[in-house]
Design a protein around this motif. Structure first.
Motif, PDB file in Angstrom:
ATOM      1  N   PRO A 229       8.760 -67.917  20.051  1.00 14.65           N
ATOM      2  CA  PRO A 229      10.097 -67.763  19.766  1.00 14.65           C
ATOM      3  C   PRO A 229      10.550 -66.487  19.488  1.00 14.65           C
ATOM      4  CG  PRO A 229       8.580 -68.874  18.169  1.00 14.65           C
ATOM      5  CD  PRO A 229       7.183 -68.172  19.296  1.00 14.65           C
ATOM      6  N   ARG A 230       9.619 -65.722  19.850  1.00 12.81           N
ATOM      7  CA  ARG A 230      10.227 -63.850  18.730  1.00 12.81           C
ATOM      8  C   ARG A 230      11.388 -63.985  20.657  1.00 12.81           C
ATOM      9  NH1 ARG A 230       4.770 -63.690  19.185  1.00 12.81           N
ATOM     10  NH2 ARG A 230       4.345 -62.871  21.110  1.00 12.81           N
ATOM     11  N   ALA A 231      11.071 -64.288  21.669  1.00 12.86           N
ATOM     12  CA  ALA A 231      10.775 -63.663  22.893  1.00 12.86           C
ATOM     13  C   ALA A 231      12.416 -64.924  23.043  1.00 12.86           C
ATOM     14  CB  ALA A 231      10.183 -63.515  23.678  1.00 12.86           C
ATOM     15  N   TRP A 232      13.385 -63.851  24.039  1.00 16.60           N
ATOM     16  CA  TRP A 232      14.698 -64.217  24.285  1.00 16.60           C
ATOM     17  C   TRP A 232      15.691 -64.438  25.903  1.00 16.60           C
ATOM     18  CZ3 TRP A 232      20.093 -62.892  23.328  1.00 16.60           C
ATOM     19  CH2 TRP A 232      21.048 -63.704  23.920  1.00 16.60           C
ATOM     20  N   THR A 233      15.326 -65.231  26.313  1.00 19.90           N
ATOM     21  CA  THR A 233      16.140 -65.303  27.836  1.00 19.90           C
ATOM     22  C   THR A 233      17.136 -65.227  27.679  1.00 19.90           C
ATOM     23  OG1 THR A 233      13.847 -65.623  28.501  1.00 19.90           O
ATOM     24  CG2 THR A 233      16.237 -65.818  30.193  1.00 19.90           C
ATOM     25  N   GLN A 234      18.586 -64.840  27.903  1.00 23.53           N
ATOM     26  CA  GLN A 234      19.906 -64.871  27.578  1.00 23.53           C
ATOM     27  C   GLN A 234      19.925 -65.622  29.180  1.00 23.53           C
ATOM     28  OE1 GLN A 234      22.466 -61.309  28.606  1.00 23.53           O
ATOM     29  NE2 GLN A 234      23.694 -61.992  26.044  1.00 23.53           N
ATOM     30  N   GLU A 235      18.995 -64.817  30.130  1.00 21.82           N
ATOM     31  CA  GLU A 235      19.936 -65.214  31.577  1.00 21.82           C
ATOM     32  C   GLU A 235      18.995 -65.201  32.058  1.00 21.82           C
ATOM     33  OE1 GLU A 235      23.921 -63.960  33.389  1.00 21.82           O
ATOM     34  OE2 GLU A 235      23.088 -63.260  34.683  1.00 21.82           O
ATOM     35  N   LEU A 236      19.388 -66.569  32.972  1.00 15.45           N
ATOM     36  CA  LEU A 236      17.606 -66.078  34.219  1.00 15.45           C
ATOM     37  C   LEU A 236      18.793 -66.764  35.633  1.00 15.45           C
ATOM     38  CD1 LEU A 236      14.373 -68.892  33.661  1.00 15.45           C
ATOM     39  CD2 LEU A 236      15.555 -68.085  36.029  1.00 15.45           C
ATOM     40  N   ASN A 237      17.891 -66.085  36.426  1.00 14.53           N
ATOM     41  CA  ASN A 237      18.846 -65.911  38.152  1.00 14.53           C
ATOM     42  C   ASN A 237      17.440 -65.965  38.918  1.00 14.53           C
ATOM     43  OD1 ASN A 237      21.441 -64.085  37.879  1.00 14.53           O
ATOM     44  ND2 ASN A 237      20.008 -62.810  36.764  1.00 14.53           N
ATOM     45  N   LEU A 238      18.084 -67.544  39.835  1.00 12.82           N
ATOM     46  CA  LEU A 238      17.295 -67.973  40.390  1.00 12.82           C
ATOM     47  C   LEU A 238      17.567 -68.627  41.571  1.00 12.82           C
ATOM     48  CD1 LEU A 238      14.253 -69.863  39.652  1.00 12.82           C
ATOM     49  CD2 LEU A 238      15.731 -71.810  39.309  1.00 12.82           C
ATOM     50  N   TRP A 239      16.593 -67.840  42.194  1.00 14.02           N
ATOM     51  CA  TRP A 239      17.579 -67.940  43.718  1.00 14.02           C
ATOM     52  C   TRP A 239      16.138 -68.606  44.493  1.00 14.02           C
ATOM     53  CZ3 TRP A 239      22.022 -66.897  42.743  1.00 14.02           C
ATOM     54  CH2 TRP A 239      22.383 -65.949  41.837  1.00 14.02           C
ATOM     55  N   PRO A 240      16.529 -69.472  45.857  1.00 13.04           N
ATOM     56  CA  PRO A 240      15.268 -68.833  46.972  1.00 13.04           C
ATOM     57  C   PRO A 240      15.243 -68.169  47.429  1.00 13.04           C
ATOM     58  CG  PRO A 240      17.233 -70.286  47.973  1.00 13.04           C
ATOM     59  CD  PRO A 240      18.267 -69.138  46.237  1.00 13.04           C
ATOM     60  N   GLY A 241      13.570 -67.799  47.779  1.00 13.71           N
ATOM     61  CA  GLY A 241      13.176 -66.656  47.964  1.00 13.71           C
ATOM     62  C   GLY A 241      12.524 -66.635  49.112  1.00 13.71           C
ATOM     63  N   PRO A 242      12.130 -65.639  50.037  1.00 11.59           N
ATOM     64  CA  PRO A 242      10.743 -65.703  50.734  1.00 11.59           C
ATOM     65  C   PRO A 242       9.794 -66.794  50.106  1.00 11.59           C
ATOM     66  CG  PRO A 242      11.270 -63.650  49.579  1.00 11.59           C
ATOM     67  CD  PRO A 242      12.005 -64.530  49.006  1.00 11.59           C
ATOM     68  N   ALA A 243       8.807 -67.158  51.234  1.00 11.58           N
ATOM     69  CA  ALA A 243       7.782 -67.731  50.621  1.00 11.58           C
ATOM     70  C   ALA A 243       7.093 -66.839  50.581  1.00 11.58           C
ATOM     71  CB  ALA A 243       6.992 -68.657  52.030  1.00 11.58           C
ATOM     72  N   GLY A 244       6.781 -67.254  48.954  1.00 17.64           N
ATOM     73  CA  GLY A 244       5.288 -66.263  48.692  1.00 17.64           C
ATOM     74  C   GLY A 244       3.817 -66.843  48.449  1.00 17.64           C
ATOM     75  N   PRO A 245       3.209 -66.073  47.464  1.00 22.56           N
ATOM     76  CA  PRO A 245       1.836 -67.214  47.130  1.00 22.56           C
ATOM     77  C   PRO A 245       2.312 -68.378  46.359  1.00 22.56           C
ATOM     78  CG  PRO A 245       2.323 -65.002  46.137  1.00 22.56           C
ATOM     79  CD  PRO A 245       3.713 -65.015  46.437  1.00 22.56           C
ATOM     80  N   SER A 246       1.118 -69.283  46.372  1.00 18.86           N
ATOM     81  CA  SER A 246       0.417 -70.531  46.112  1.00 18.86           C
ATOM     82  C   SER A 246       0.472 -69.948  44.649  1.00 18.86           C
ATOM     83  CB  SER A 246       0.140 -71.332  46.919  1.00 18.86           C
ATOM     84  OG  SER A 246       0.197 -72.647  45.967  1.00 18.86           O
ATOM     85  N   PRO A 247       0.756 -71.087  43.640  1.00 15.91           N
ATOM     86  CA  PRO A 247       0.540 -70.547  42.737  1.00 15.91           C
ATOM     87  C   PRO A 247      -0.799 -71.743  42.585  1.00 15.91           C
ATOM     88  CG  PRO A 247       1.900 -72.168  41.894  1.00 15.91           C
ATOM     89  CD  PRO A 247       2.528 -71.839  42.985  1.00 15.91           C
ATOM     90  N   THR A 248      -1.296 -72.415  43.576  1.00 12.47           N
ATOM     91  CA  THR A 248      -2.914 -73.143  43.154  1.00 12.47           C
ATOM     92  C   THR A 248      -3.687 -72.965  44.082  1.00 12.47           C
ATOM     93  OG1 THR A 248      -0.913 -75.093  44.715  1.00 12.47           O
ATOM     94  CG2 THR A 248      -0.841 -75.581  41.899  1.00 12.47           C
ATOM     95  N   ARG A 249      -3.252 -71.880  45.037  1.00  9.28           N
ATOM     96  CA  ARG A 249      -4.180 -71.527  45.745  1.00  9.28           C
ATOM     97  C   ARG A 249      -4.368 -70.188  45.904  1.00  9.28           C
ATOM     98  NH1 ARG A 249      -2.042 -72.633  50.998  1.00  9.28           N
ATOM     99  NH2 ARG A 249      -0.876 -73.930  50.193  1.00  9.28           N
TER     100      ARG A 249
END
Ligand code: NAP
Length: 249
Positions: A229-249
């Protein structure tokens, strides 16, 4: 697994397709009841049915976000059905490419009326219910075109830039009510939105162009909803990035 959002109620405009549908599906999977608002009854019914088949609670709401009485009535129906409202995602949008010389007055006005004034209508109708719930979230789906101009996209860019500053202003008005207002700025997503179909975008991806999937936006929404509750994201910039690490492996 703990579901901190279970029992809450969401309204997703443009929830019958693309990004809105992905957000609605994820909200339902988190245990939220979801209102899907759009103009096309069949599309909303199909989306609601898909979510219901995996146990989600949904309500299709046929309304045009440009129509203030229709928006008010849809929000009232949702609250009547599920008892409260915690989240509004202002996602409904239209685009189209035409220069200022080429565009019709009606088309330019329609873009601003949908993407900007529609978001205002939905926020205005939602606010009393968010306050009644003790707080909540309003999330606007904007675009990279909110940050820089593109030839042929003057109406779209102006409407999305307007949405960013509408949200920034609204955030300050309602923070004392524990309502967090955030904007997600998106790069190009693999949907039928804009001047290319999803199929055409897939062909471009095969040729090396980068795209987001609708689910990437849904994950960003979940991130905003599960911040402390104390944290507020005013704006989030979401771009297609280069392939990064997998969160599941
Ligand atoms: N795809 C991209 O590359 C991209 C990039 C940046 C930002 N965005 C933003 O992401 C959002 C969702 O787009 P999308 O890619 O998911 O495309 P989409 O599938 O075309 O979604 C747009 C949705 O808005 C609804 N809508 C349009 N006008 C409406 C109105 N007047 N009243 C109510 N609903 C209305 C449409 O439903 P009906 O036609 O049935 O009403 C549709 O479900 C848009 O705001 C768009 O600007 C998309």
């Amino acid at each position: 697994m703990e579901q901190p959002l279970a029992g809450k109620v969401a309204l997703i405009t443009g929830g019958g397709s693309g990004v809105g549908f992905a957000v609605a599906r994820l909200c339902a999977a988190e245990g939220m009841a979801v209102g899907l608002l759009g103009r096309t009854a069949e599309r909303l019914a199909a989306a609601a049915e898909t979510i219901a088949q995996v146990g989600g609670r949904t309500l299709p709401l046929v309304a045009d976000v440009r129509d203030w009485p229709a928006v008010q009535a849809a929000v009232e129906r949702l609250v009547e059905r599920f008892g409260r409202l915690d989240l509004l995602v202002n996602n409904a949008g239209v685009s189209g490419r035409a220069t200022v010389d080429e565009t019709s007055i009606e088309r330019w006005q329609e873009t601003v009326a949908t993407n900007l004034i529609g978001a205002f209508h939905c926020a205005k109708a939602a606010l009393p219910h968010l306050r009644a719930a003790g707080g909540g979230w309003i999330i606007g789906i904007a675009s990279g075109a909110a940050k820089r101009g593109y030839a042929g996209l003057s109406a779209y860019a102006a409407s999305k830039a307007g949405l960013v500053l509408f949200n920034e202003s609204l955030a300050l008005e309602v923070e004392a009510d524990r309502i967090k207002v955030s904007t997600i700025i998106l790069g190009t997503v693999l949907t039928d939105f804009g001047t290319r179909t999803r199929e055409q975008k897939l062909a471009s991806r095969a040729a090396g162009e980068r795209f987001l999937e609708p689910e990437d936006v849904a994950h960003a929404v979940r991130y905003l909803l599960t911040q402390e509750p104390r944290a507020w994201t005013q704006e989030l910039n979401l771009w297609p990035g280069p392939a990064g690490p997998s969160p599941t492996r």
